[in-house]
Design a protein around this motif. Structure first.
Motif, mmCIF file in Angstrom:
data_model
loop_
_atom_site.group_PDB
_atom_site.id
_atom_site.type_symbol
_atom_site.label_atom_id
_atom_site.label_comp_id
_atom_site.label_asym_id
_atom_site.label_seq_id
_atom_site.Cartn_x
_atom_site.Cartn_y
_atom_site.Cartn_z
ATOM 1 N N LEU A 23 0.822 -1.202 0.000
ATOM 2 C CA LEU A 23 0.000 0.000 0.000
ATOM 3 C C LEU A 23 0.860 1.258 0.000
ATOM 4 O O LEU A 23 0.607 2.199 -0.761
ATOM 5 C CB LEU A 23 -0.916 -0.014 1.226
ATOM 6 C CG LEU A 23 -1.909 1.129 1.365
ATOM 7 C CD1 LEU A 23 -2.935 1.081 0.240
ATOM 8 C CD2 LEU A 23 -2.604 1.061 2.721
ATOM 9 N N ARG A 24 1.877 1.287 0.834
ATOM 10 C CA ARG A 24 2.771 2.454 0.893
ATOM 11 C C ARG A 24 3.460 2.674 -0.458
ATOM 12 O O ARG A 24 3.561 3.805 -0.942
ATOM 13 C CB ARG A 24 3.820 2.267 1.995
ATOM 14 C CG ARG A 24 3.322 2.635 3.389
ATOM 15 C CD ARG A 24 4.365 2.286 4.455
ATOM 16 N NE ARG A 24 5.702 2.706 4.076
ATOM 17 C CZ ARG A 24 6.231 3.911 4.332
ATOM 18 N NH1 ARG A 24 5.516 4.817 4.957
ATOM 19 N NH2 ARG A 24 7.461 4.183 3.971
ATOM 20 N N ILE A 25 3.943 1.606 -1.062
ATOM 21 C CA ILE A 25 4.618 1.728 -2.354
ATOM 22 C C ILE A 25 3.652 2.263 -3.405
ATOM 23 O O ILE A 25 3.998 3.153 -4.194
ATOM 24 C CB ILE A 25 5.195 0.357 -2.782
ATOM 25 C CG1 ILE A 25 6.379 -0.014 -1.882
ATOM 26 C CG2 ILE A 25 5.639 0.400 -4.242
ATOM 27 C CD1 ILE A 25 6.893 -1.421 -2.106
ATOM 28 N N THR A 26 2.425 1.763 -3.411
ATOM 29 C CA THR A 26 1.427 2.185 -4.402
ATOM 30 C C THR A 26 1.072 3.650 -4.255
ATOM 31 O O THR A 26 1.106 4.422 -5.224
ATOM 32 C CB THR A 26 0.157 1.326 -4.276
ATOM 33 O OG1 THR A 26 0.482 -0.036 -4.539
ATOM 34 C CG2 THR A 26 -0.921 1.796 -5.243
ATOM 35 N N TYR A 98 5.174 11.628 16.991
ATOM 36 C CA TYR A 98 5.428 11.835 15.565
ATOM 37 C C TYR A 98 4.524 10.942 14.716
ATOM 38 O O TYR A 98 4.414 9.737 14.955
ATOM 39 C CB TYR A 98 6.899 11.530 15.262
ATOM 40 C CG TYR A 98 7.261 11.596 13.807
ATOM 41 C CD1 TYR A 98 7.325 12.817 13.139
ATOM 42 C CD2 TYR A 98 7.552 10.434 13.086
ATOM 43 C CE1 TYR A 98 7.661 12.876 11.792
ATOM 44 C CE2 TYR A 98 7.899 10.494 11.745
ATOM 45 C CZ TYR A 98 7.944 11.714 11.108
ATOM 46 O OH TYR A 98 8.275 11.775 9.770
ATOM 47 N N PHE A 99 3.880 11.549 13.721
ATOM 48 C CA PHE A 99 3.051 10.817 12.777
ATOM 49 C C PHE A 99 3.897 10.421 11.567
ATOM 50 O O PHE A 99 4.429 11.278 10.870
ATOM 51 C CB PHE A 99 1.879 11.670 12.299
ATOM 52 C CG PHE A 99 0.872 12.031 13.352
ATOM 53 C CD1 PHE A 99 0.870 11.396 14.590
ATOM 54 C CD2 PHE A 99 -0.077 13.000 13.113
ATOM 55 C CE1 PHE A 99 -0.062 11.717 15.572
ATOM 56 C CE2 PHE A 99 -1.020 13.331 14.075
ATOM 57 C CZ PHE A 99 -1.007 12.691 15.298
ATOM 58 N N GLY A 100 3.992 9.119 11.314
ATOM 59 C CA GLY A 100 4.827 8.648 10.217
ATOM 60 C C GLY A 100 4.246 8.925 8.845
ATOM 61 O O GLY A 100 4.895 9.503 7.985
ATOM 62 N N GLU A 101 3.017 8.526 8.602
ATOM 63 C CA GLU A 101 2.396 8.740 7.302
ATOM 64 C C GLU A 101 0.919 8.432 7.386
ATOM 65 O O GLU A 101 0.447 7.794 8.330
ATOM 66 C CB GLU A 101 3.014 7.863 6.205
ATOM 67 C CG GLU A 101 2.603 6.408 6.220
ATOM 68 C CD GLU A 101 3.365 5.605 7.230
ATOM 69 O OE1 GLU A 101 2.764 5.251 8.264
ATOM 70 O OE2 GLU A 101 4.542 5.343 6.993
ATOM 71 N N SER A 102 0.194 8.908 6.411
ATOM 72 C CA SER A 102 -1.189 8.485 6.154
ATOM 73 C C SER A 102 -1.273 8.167 4.676
ATOM 74 O O SER A 102 -1.007 9.037 3.850
ATOM 75 C CB SER A 102 -2.195 9.588 6.497
ATOM 76 O OG SER A 102 -2.306 9.780 7.885
ATOM 77 N N VAL A 103 -1.624 6.937 4.361
ATOM 78 C CA VAL A 103 -1.804 6.549 2.961
ATOM 79 C C VAL A 103 -3.171 5.891 2.820
ATOM 80 O O VAL A 103 -3.570 5.079 3.655
ATOM 81 C CB VAL A 103 -0.682 5.611 2.466
ATOM 82 C CG1 VAL A 103 0.643 6.343 2.403
ATOM 83 C CG2 VAL A 103 -0.539 4.383 3.350
ATOM 84 N N LEU A 104 -3.868 6.274 1.764
ATOM 85 C CA LEU A 104 -5.224 5.794 1.529
ATOM 86 C C LEU A 104 -5.440 5.692 0.027
ATOM 87 O O LEU A 104 -5.120 6.624 -0.714
ATOM 88 C CB LEU A 104 -6.227 6.769 2.156
ATOM 89 C CG LEU A 104 -7.704 6.394 2.147
ATOM 90 C CD1 LEU A 104 -7.955 5.142 2.998
ATOM 91 C CD2 LEU A 104 -8.540 7.561 2.671
ATOM 92 N N LEU A 105 -5.982 4.570 -0.416
ATOM 93 C CA LEU A 105 -6.231 4.407 -1.845
ATOM 94 C C LEU A 105 -7.211 5.474 -2.344
ATOM 95 O O LEU A 105 -8.142 5.857 -1.622
ATOM 96 C CB LEU A 105 -6.783 3.013 -2.124
ATOM 97 C CG LEU A 105 -5.808 1.851 -1.902
ATOM 98 C CD1 LEU A 105 -6.517 0.517 -2.133
ATOM 99 C CD2 LEU A 105 -4.590 1.974 -2.807
#
Length: 198
Positions: A23-26, A98-105
């Motif tokens: 998911l992160r890569i996409t 610390y917030f690392g990331e938010s990824v969502l399709l």
């Protein structure tokens, strides 16, 4: 469109790591990150969060499939690239979450999941206790970047609505390989912060 939000401690998210890595890569292939990632690197990155006391994975699932993830970790467990700007500015990293990331399709955006990602991580930081600030960083790309989509809209307004303020004086660089690069190069990032305790 039904999305289930599930918050897991670091180690409890391990069974989802392959899904999270893909998911992160996409998602990060898109502008502004343009990230040319690998599953091996992603698993190593995720394992750092799994091992850190106080880390959280907020998963978004649709029909049992992971369609989004958001992470958070006490800053003291992060790298020097993350901590150094705050130390130099006089902040105490032990008081920062610390917030690392938010990824969502893409198909799942615009329905409140991004808001939940922030709410869940802030709630986790408050439950864990001892934090005064939540923060995250965003990559900075030139406005005339060749890969910038004509309809690209920065997330600044969304972050401001969540109560975060840009601190351009807090800056760092991360290394990764862009889609059109043959190797890694430094990318400039700056931080956004929100006070969650007085």
């Amino acid at each position: 469109m039904t999305v289930e939000i599930r918050s897991l401690s670091g180690i409890d998210a391990t069974p989802f790591f392959d899904d999270l890595a893909r998911l992160r890569i996409t998602v990060f292939r898109a502008f502004p990150y343009l990230y040319n990632g690998s599953l091996a690197y992603e698993r190593k990155y995720l394992e750092t969060y799994a091992k850190a006391q106080g880390a959280v994975f907020v998963l978004a699932l649709s029909g049992g499939v992971v369609v989004g993830v958001s992470t958070g970790i006490p800053m003291m467990a992060e790298t020097d690239e993350v901590k150094a700007p705050f130390v130099e500015a006089g902040y105490d990293p032990s008081r920062i979450f610390y917030f690392g990331e938010s990824v969502l399709l893409p198909d799942y955006r615009g329905h409140g999941t991004g808001v939940r990602f922030f709410e869940e991580r802030e709630a986790h930081a408050n439950r864990f206790g001892g934090f005064e600030w939540c923060t995250f960083c965003a990559v900075e790309r030139p406005t005339d970047h060749s890969r910038r989509p004509v309809d690209y809209v920065p997330l600044d307004s969304f972050w401001k609505k969540r109560g975060y303020r840009h601190h351009p004086e807090l800056r760092t660089s991360f290394f990764w390989q862009d889609l059109d690069e043959s190797g890694e190069s430094p990318k400039p990032l700056s931080f956004w912060m929100k006070r969650i305790a007085t």
